[in-house]
Design a protein around this motif. Sequence first.
Motif, PDB file in Angstrom:
ATOM      1  N   ALA A  50       1.557  -4.530  -0.335  1.00  0.00           N
ATOM      2  CA  ALA A  50       2.458  -3.382  -0.518  1.00  0.00           C
ATOM      3  C   ALA A  50       3.865  -3.799  -0.092  1.00  0.00           C
ATOM      4  O   ALA A  50       4.142  -3.971   1.102  1.00  0.00           O
ATOM      5  N   LYS A  52       6.477  -2.187   0.105  1.00  0.00           N
ATOM      6  CA  LYS A  52       7.224  -1.229   0.942  1.00  0.00           C
ATOM      7  C   LYS A  52       7.166  -1.622   2.419  1.00  0.00           C
ATOM      8  O   LYS A  52       8.066  -1.312   3.172  1.00  0.00           O
ATOM      9  N   HIS A 188      -4.370   7.224  -1.236  1.00  0.00           N
ATOM     10  CA  HIS A 188      -3.797   6.561  -0.062  1.00  0.00           C
ATOM     11  C   HIS A 188      -3.744   7.607   1.036  1.00  0.00           C
ATOM     12  O   HIS A 188      -2.988   8.572   0.948  1.00  0.00           O
ATOM     13  N   GLY A 224      -2.824   1.168   4.589  1.00  0.00           N
ATOM     14  CA  GLY A 224      -3.100   1.779   5.893  1.00  0.00           C
ATOM     15  C   GLY A 224      -4.346   1.235   6.560  1.00  0.00           C
ATOM     16  O   GLY A 224      -4.762   1.741   7.606  1.00  0.00           O
ATOM     17  N   GLU A 259       1.294  -3.309   6.085  1.00  0.00           N
ATOM     18  CA  GLU A 259       1.373  -3.634   7.516  1.00  0.00           C
ATOM     19  C   GLU A 259       0.387  -4.741   7.913  1.00  0.00           C
ATOM     20  O   GLU A 259       0.732  -5.631   8.691  1.00  0.00           O
TER      21      GLU A 259
END
Length: 400
Positions: A50, A52, A188, A224, A259
């Motif tokens: 991801a 972002k 998500h 996540g 992350e």
Amino acid sequence: MKNTKNNPNIENILHKIKSPIYILEEAKLRRNLEILDSIQQQSGAKILLALKGFAFWSSFKMVSTYLKGITASGIYEARLGFEEFRKYNKNAEIAVFSPAFSKKEIKKLLPFANHIIFNSFSQFGRFKDLLKDSKVDIGLRVNPMYSTVTPPIYNPCIKGSRLGITPDEFTKALKIYSLDEVSGIHFHTHCEQNSDALERTLEYFEKYFGKYLKTMKWVNFGGGHHITRKDYDISKLINIIKKFKESHNNIDVYLEPGEAVGWQCGVLVGQIMDIISNDYKIAITNISAATHMPDCLEMPYTPEIRDAKIINLDTDKESKYAYRLGSPSCLAGDIIGDYAFNKELCIGDKIIIEDMIHYTIVKNNTFNGIPLPSLGILKENGKLKIVKKFAYNDYKKRNG
Ligand SMILES: Cc1ncc(COP(=O)(O)O)c(C=O)c1O
């Protein structure tokens, strides 16, 4: 797993480093990628990065040898994935989700997106004909009505959420639309969570949307998933994915963590600029939470600093070298945190702020004209490569 020959250490080169600078540690990134890849191998899932959360594209040569592609929030991220990820991996997949696309964006995405994921049947209805003769798979984002994420700013299932089609809206829409042109379903609902959260979410997802999977090619479990965190239950994740695939005709499963890719694989190095007193000893640094690590204020959380302990200056009276670390901005609340160091701080001392690669560089800003930190890579051979330096013109260009 591949053994990295050297054990590069930022402290060995700290004296030479010009701050502020974000330093990506290649050996640690590789470790994360190896974990993620082992999940791909064992579960059959495909993992997309991801952007972002982690768009440090100078590392994509390495990332693209492990992950299957990228997931983008719009045209810019998709284009970056096309230019800097697919360049190393011709088969890299590009998935794009946005709460609302414009016609112009859809047209620009057509040459390189593999999946375009709509947030509503209204968007699907408006743009499906544009995608008809293309190779792009259409996906729909749904809201499985279950997420335990706190704080609410990160929870896509809060009351009134705009993210994802609710089960009721989905059922209503099927009176008007057919799923014939839809290839996948996406949700998500996680943030920094373990695999037990995914297990519970899937119960809700299957209850509401399982019946639509028979005609689908893929399901995307979103991001996540805090897979590379020490206590993450990887074997549970693998079992969940395998079981899901088995019960749905070996459907393709995607995960799109940001992350977990950049987790604990680099630091932000700053410096002490001044030390003053007002109730406490206050060290003013050249690092701003507001501009260089905005999640510290948004989440909020206090970042770890090497060789220092996070304390509360009001209750901790024991620590000898206790300081509040503040930023050079005008914002009174732009405080990094309260820390006990193991020696007295002096003007000019360097500080190493831990885990500052994900959701920092992608979010930083030039409020107050505060300089953006440089970008560096600590290579696996121990050498520091400076990738980018920012200057006055980067600030000027953004402001007029
Ligand atoms: C749709 C979607 N996919 C993936 C991600 C990446 O999540 P994370 O970086 O927490 O893994 C996010 C984060 O907000 C997201 O909104």
